[in-house]
Scaffold this motif. Sequence first.
Motif, short mmCIF file in Angstrom:
data_model
loop_
_atom_site.label_atom_id
_atom_site.label_comp_id
_atom_site.label_asym_id
_atom_site.label_seq_id
_atom_site.Cartn_x
_atom_site.Cartn_y
_atom_site.Cartn_z
N VAL B 12 -8.92 46.13 56.22
CA VAL B 12 -8.69 45.22 55.34
C VAL B 12 -9.60 43.75 55.59
CG1 VAL B 12 -6.59 43.59 54.26
CG2 VAL B 12 -6.28 45.91 55.10
N ARG B 13 -9.67 43.86 57.04
CA ARG B 13 -10.43 42.50 57.40
C ARG B 13 -11.81 42.65 56.74
NH1 ARG B 13 -11.21 37.97 59.99
NH2 ARG B 13 -12.13 37.89 61.91
N ALA B 16 -11.90 41.82 52.92
CA ALA B 16 -11.80 40.21 52.76
C ALA B 16 -12.89 39.56 53.21
CB ALA B 16 -10.68 39.76 53.78
N LYS B 17 -13.91 39.94 54.21
CA LYS B 17 -15.05 39.40 54.65
C LYS B 17 -16.13 39.68 53.87
CE LYS B 17 -14.22 37.62 58.70
NZ LYS B 17 -14.57 36.05 58.72
#
Lengths: 134, 321
Positions: B12-13, B16-17
């Motif tokens: 998920v990180r 988002a990035k």
Amino acid sequence: MNQDKRIRVLVAKPGLDGHDRGAKVIARALRDSGMEVIYTGIRQTPEQIVDAALQEDVDTILLSILSGAHGFLFPRIMELLKEKGLGDILVLGGGIIPEDDVPELKELGISEIFGPGMSSQTLINYIRENLSQG
Amino acid sequence: MELVDEVRKGSVRALAKLITLVENEMPGGVEAMEEIYPLTGNAYIIGITGPPGAGKSTLTDRITKELRRKNCTVGIIAIDPTSPFTGGALLGDRVRMQGVSSDEDVFIRSMATRGSLGGLSRATSDTVKILDAYGKDYVIIETVGVGQDEVDIVRTADISILVVMPGGGDDIQAIKAGIMEIGDIFVVNKADRDGADRLVTEIKMMLGLSSVEREWTSPIIKTVATEDQGIGTLVEKINEHREFLVKSGMLACRRKERIRSEIIKMIEYEIYRYLDSLIAENKDFFEQRLEDIVNKKEDPYLLAKKTVETIAKRISKNANV
Ligand code: B12
Ligand SMILES: Nc1nc2c(ncn2[C@@H]2O[C@H](COP(=O)(O)OP(=O)(O)OP(=O)(O)O)[C@@H](O)[C@H]2O)c(=O)[nH]1
Ligand SMILES: [Mg+2]
């Protein structure tokens, strides 16, 4: 046209605290300074706040709390942030928080605590300075 | 690219990035999208549009909940306007999406328009692709509160849902025909308020006036999003419309048209970047030409032509290296 990286801010109200005037005041002030402000609304669990920060890829998290429950909610939020790999994000607190509690909160990794009477410009400068260092 | 690999693995990180990378047009963004593109095409894209305050966010929340009941995963892109004066934005759609904000299989991203005028942001279509590649079954786009001709959503979504509400002060006449034409489904939300039935009748009349022969008759559905009323019917209609698009071959058609207009936009943008840097590098020159043009010593058409030639030269020089 190639914009500078815009500062993205999450303004969140943890817990059952319904005092949302201050949070809205800072959200608007930061928007007017050119930042993109994501406002979560009231009654957020620590999990919801950390998930929002993760998904929105914000540069800083602003926690506003006037209910007195910071001693319980802030540690939980900081713990979850570390768990999700967001440990180095700039976190600020504000609202009604007694002086005596501040050192402990800072030890958790919260950079600064602001209270009533803080000027918006102080906050804007603080965010800009601390993000450009990081 | 490592970030793309992480996205494919489900981080998920990283997701988002990657969206940030693309939205901010940072180095590597285009290369990442080149890797993302082949992975797209599985998600179904739902566009939700309508005037400010009609209930778009609340409906998005409820539709998502309904889709989650069927075990489908959902990505949401919620767009709010950037202030043209300060460049800042207040992104508040999440406030009305509390019902799904703590669900692991729902990813919500708020975006500011950053100067785009069509109701979306420049990075919206790339963000849709990223969420698609990540594996979301549905991507829901909530546009800014629209009024007149912010209809970019039709070129970005598979289905466009137009949400209106009774007693918004302005009746349906105020909503321009251009916007009325894009609705594959009409939702009269806030049906708990007076005037909902009248609004349904007005929309029916308006649709009846249109002389365009259509294979799909856009249904009008009454909902009370806050009370979860009418949501089941709405989701059924979304699926019915999807079947219609697939069977009639229109889905493939719409998607082809979408990529066509995206390609044209990409090209325009590339060329625009050359123009932008050319002008930036030769400010004094352009100022002087402007002065001469104002004084009728030169004509603007010649300058435009010459500038295009210079850009063409620059492009071909770049292409050769
Ligand atoms: C207005 C108010 C209310 C309104 C709230 C309206 C609303 N929607 O916000 C109402 C009447 C609803 C209310 C209710 C209650 N209240 Co009241 N309320 C206040 C009051 C008088 C002012 C708060 C306010 O709006 N200030 C104006 C805003 C703009 O200022 P601010 O919030 O401080 O924010 C500024 C700064 O602090 C800072 N800031 C704030 N957050 C953050 C975050 C970050 C990251 C940063 C950088 C800065 C920052 O920036 C802002 C702008 O400068 C305070 C007393 C006080 N003087 O603070 C009590 C107060 C907060 N309330 C209190 C209480 C007890 C209650 C109730 C429990 C009362 C009851 N028994 O019913 C309820 C609880 C409601 C609920 N669901 O949570 C107590 C809290 C005690 C405590 N913490 O131990 C206070 C302190 C009063 C007191 N002295 O006892 N309240
Ligand atoms: N009475 C009633 N209120 C509703 C209904 N649906 C939404 N609302 C309320 O209408 C207000 C606006 O809802 P939103 O979902 O934020 O509307 P929106 O179209 O997303 O608004 P913008 O994004 O600001 O354009 C909120 O206070 C909702 O609680 C409904 O069916 N009935
Ligand atoms: Mg909304």
